[in-house]
Structure formats: C-alpha cells, structure tokens
Scaffold this motif. Structure first.
Motif, PDB file in Angstrom:
ATOM      1  N   TYR A  10       1.048  -1.180  -0.272  1.00  0.00           N
ATOM      2  CA  TYR A  10       0.212  -0.067  -0.065  1.00  0.00           C
ATOM      3  C   TYR A  10       1.197   0.815   0.161  1.00  0.00           C
ATOM      4  CZ  TYR A  10      -4.815  -2.614   0.696  1.00  0.00           C
ATOM      5  OH  TYR A  10      -5.685  -2.609   0.306  1.00  0.00           O
ATOM      6  N   HIS A  11       1.800   1.240   0.685  1.00  0.00           N
ATOM      7  CA  HIS A  11       2.804   2.017   0.447  1.00  0.00           C
ATOM      8  C   HIS A  11       3.286   2.664  -0.567  1.00  0.00           C
ATOM      9  CE1 HIS A  11       3.101   2.620   5.074  1.00  0.00           C
ATOM     10  NE2 HIS A  11       2.213   3.182   5.078  1.00  0.00           N
ATOM     11  N   ASP A  14       1.080   4.461  -3.119  1.00  0.00           N
ATOM     12  CA  ASP A  14       0.259   5.638  -2.191  1.00  0.00           C
ATOM     13  C   ASP A  14       1.567   6.554  -2.768  1.00  0.00           C
ATOM     14  OD1 ASP A  14      -0.692   7.583  -1.482  1.00  0.00           O
ATOM     15  OD2 ASP A  14       0.987   7.265   0.661  1.00  0.00           O
ATOM     16  N   LEU A  24      -7.261  -0.412  -3.801  1.00  0.00           N
ATOM     17  CA  LEU A  24      -6.902  -1.917  -3.235  1.00  0.00           C
ATOM     18  C   LEU A  24      -7.292  -2.661  -2.500  1.00  0.00           C
ATOM     19  CD1 LEU A  24      -4.498  -3.376  -4.851  1.00  0.00           C
ATOM     20  CD2 LEU A  24      -2.544  -2.054  -3.115  1.00  0.00           C
ATOM     21  N   ALA A  34      -7.305  -7.432   3.385  1.00  0.00           N
ATOM     22  CA  ALA A  34      -6.453  -6.139   2.938  1.00  0.00           C
ATOM     23  C   ALA A  34      -7.388  -5.067   1.817  1.00  0.00           C
ATOM     24  CB  ALA A  34      -4.843  -5.419   2.579  1.00  0.00           C
ATOM     25  N   GLU A  35      -7.514  -3.963   2.681  1.00  0.00           N
ATOM     26  CA  GLU A  35      -8.672  -3.303   1.413  1.00  0.00           C
ATOM     27  C   GLU A  35      -8.484  -1.300   2.438  1.00  0.00           C
ATOM     28  OE1 GLU A  35     -14.142  -2.683   0.280  1.00  0.00           O
ATOM     29  OE2 GLU A  35     -12.588  -3.963   2.496  1.00  0.00           O
ATOM     30  N   GLY A  36      -8.255  -0.473   1.016  1.00  0.00           N
ATOM     31  CA  GLY A  36      -7.995   1.008   1.297  1.00  0.00           C
ATOM     32  C   GLY A  36      -8.100   1.669  -0.309  1.00  0.00           C
ATOM     33  N   TYR A  37      -8.152   2.657   0.298  1.00  0.00           N
ATOM     34  CA  TYR A  37      -8.915   3.086  -0.653  1.00  0.00           C
ATOM     35  C   TYR A  37      -8.056   5.073  -0.646  1.00  0.00           C
ATOM     36  CZ  TYR A  37     -12.334   0.016  -1.600  1.00  0.00           C
ATOM     37  OH  TYR A  37     -12.978  -1.090  -1.479  1.00  0.00           O
ATOM     38  N   TRP A  38      -8.674   5.724  -1.934  1.00  0.00           N
ATOM     39  CA  TRP A  38      -7.677   6.990  -1.874  1.00  0.00           C
ATOM     40  C   TRP A  38      -8.471   8.353  -2.066  1.00  0.00           C
ATOM     41  CZ3 TRP A  38      -5.406   2.198  -2.277  1.00  0.00           C
ATOM     42  CH2 TRP A  38      -3.586   2.240  -1.951  1.00  0.00           C
TER      43      TRP A  38
END
Length: 229
Positions: A10-11, A14, A24, A34-38
């Motif tokens: 993720y880093h 980013d 993602l 794992a789940e993340g949004y920008w």
C-alpha cells in the motif's frame, strides 16, 4: 501473508505518482485481508471498469450456453437474420459466437465508429472484414457489444436484467450500472461500473470454478466447463 508486506504494498502504491489508484483490495482464500481507498474515493463507490466489462458479458454468454439457448458455433448472420439480406453470401457469413468471444471476427467496425449512428448492430453487420474469421486476433470491443446484443436477442432482456438473478443477486451485488447504446443495449465491451468488492466476488467465483454459496447451499452459477474454457 505478513501484514508488513501488505502494508509495504500500500505504501509503495501510495508513493507512485503515476499510479492514480482509486482503491486496492486483496483477497486470500476467499476472504478480504486488506482493503484501502484513496481520497476522494470511498468503499461504497462504484468504479468504471472499462474492458473488465467484457468478462461479465462473457459470463452471460456462458450462462446462455449452459441453458441450451445458444451455441459457440451459431453464426451472427443467423442470429440477426432480419438485418442481413442473404446470410449465405454475406461477408460475415463465417463469423460465429466463438469468434466474437476470442476477438477473431475480423470485422473492421470498431470503437472509433461507435458515434456514427444509432444502430450499432446494423453498422457492425454492414462492415467489411479485414481477415477470415478465426484466422487472426484483432482487439475490437464491438465484438463484445454484439455479444450483449445476442443476449438481448436470445432472452428479450438486457445484460443487467438477465444477469441479476443469475449472477448479481447470488453474489450479493445490489447496485449495477451499465452504459447503453442508443438502442438501449448494454455496451458489453465497456461501460459497467461496480465496487471493488463486487469485482473481487466475480473473480472469486471463477477461482471456485463457477460455484457459490447461496442461502447456505452451494450452487453452480456458471458451469465449470465454461470457466475452464
């Protein structure tokens, strides 16, 4: 999978100024790990899937074949016989469903021509061919549009309506938006918007050879043969 490795992924994404990532999501053994949004994108937001739409259209074709309502070798001049003067002498007389699926139809009409008129079916059928059907690969999203049109021809329903009870509802996908052509047929090769989790479910369905737990019972939504093909 180590949490530190996922965090590193993720880093890295980013920190990449050219990635322009909206979200993602990572799955392992059918579970989201794992789940993340920008910003400004959020988890519930649908994303334009562009040509990933083709995989969902192909799933509908597989289901039609599973139901015995279509075959891979059925000619498009027969399916759209009302728009063809003489099927047996037509330039596209050898093009069948398999050729549309494999981008080997050879038809010249492509994405650049989609704004030329209101009847994309007719424009596709009136187009010349650049090579014999099945002899080469040539990427052309209008092949997949014609598959969407075939679903409408065979069922009297659009792609979303046809897939809702067969794919979207069993997978728990409530909101589906698919752009349509001037005649109201889903574009097939593009134009579908879903959330990341929706897309992950469809990918997981294929990893599970077309099987999915629905109401506590495992069901075969699309045949294992189609998935393997």
């Amino acid at each position: 999978i180590r949490s530190s490795d996922l965090l590193g992924l993720y880093h890295a994404v980013d920190a990449d100024p050219e990635a322009h990532v909206q979200g993602l999501l990572v799955m392992r053994h059918g579970n989201v790990i794992a789940e993340g949004y920008w910003a400004p994108y959020e988890r519930e937001l649908s994303h334009q899937l562009y040509s990933l739409s083709k995989s969902v259209t192909a799933t509908a074709i597989g289901m039609l074949i599973d139901e015995g309502r279509l075959t891979l070798h059925e000619r498009i001049v027969d399916i759209f016989a009302d728009k063809v003067h003489n099927p047996d002498t037509h330039p596209q007389k050898d093009i069948n469903v398999w050729h549309l699926l494999t981008m080997s139809s050879g038809v010249r009409f492509n994405e650049a021509g989609t704004a030329l008129g209101s009847d994309w079916e007719q424009e596709f059928l009136d187009s010349g061919v650049r090579f014999a059907a099945g002899s080469q690969f040539y990427y052309n999203s209008l092949n997949t549009y014609m598959l969407a049109a075939i679903v409408r021809r065979k069922t009297g329903q659009g792609l979303v309506e046809y897939l809702r009870p067969r794919l979207f509802e069993p997978l728990g996908i409530p909101a589906v938006n698919w752009e349509t052509c001037p005649m109201g047929i889903e574009k097939g090769g593009w134009g579908l918007s879903l959330t990341l989790e929706d897309v992950a479910k469809i990918g997981q369905l294929y990893l599970q050879k077309g099987r999915w737990m629905v109401g506590g019972t495992q069901k075969q939504l699309v045949s294992q043969q189609w998935v393997e093909d």
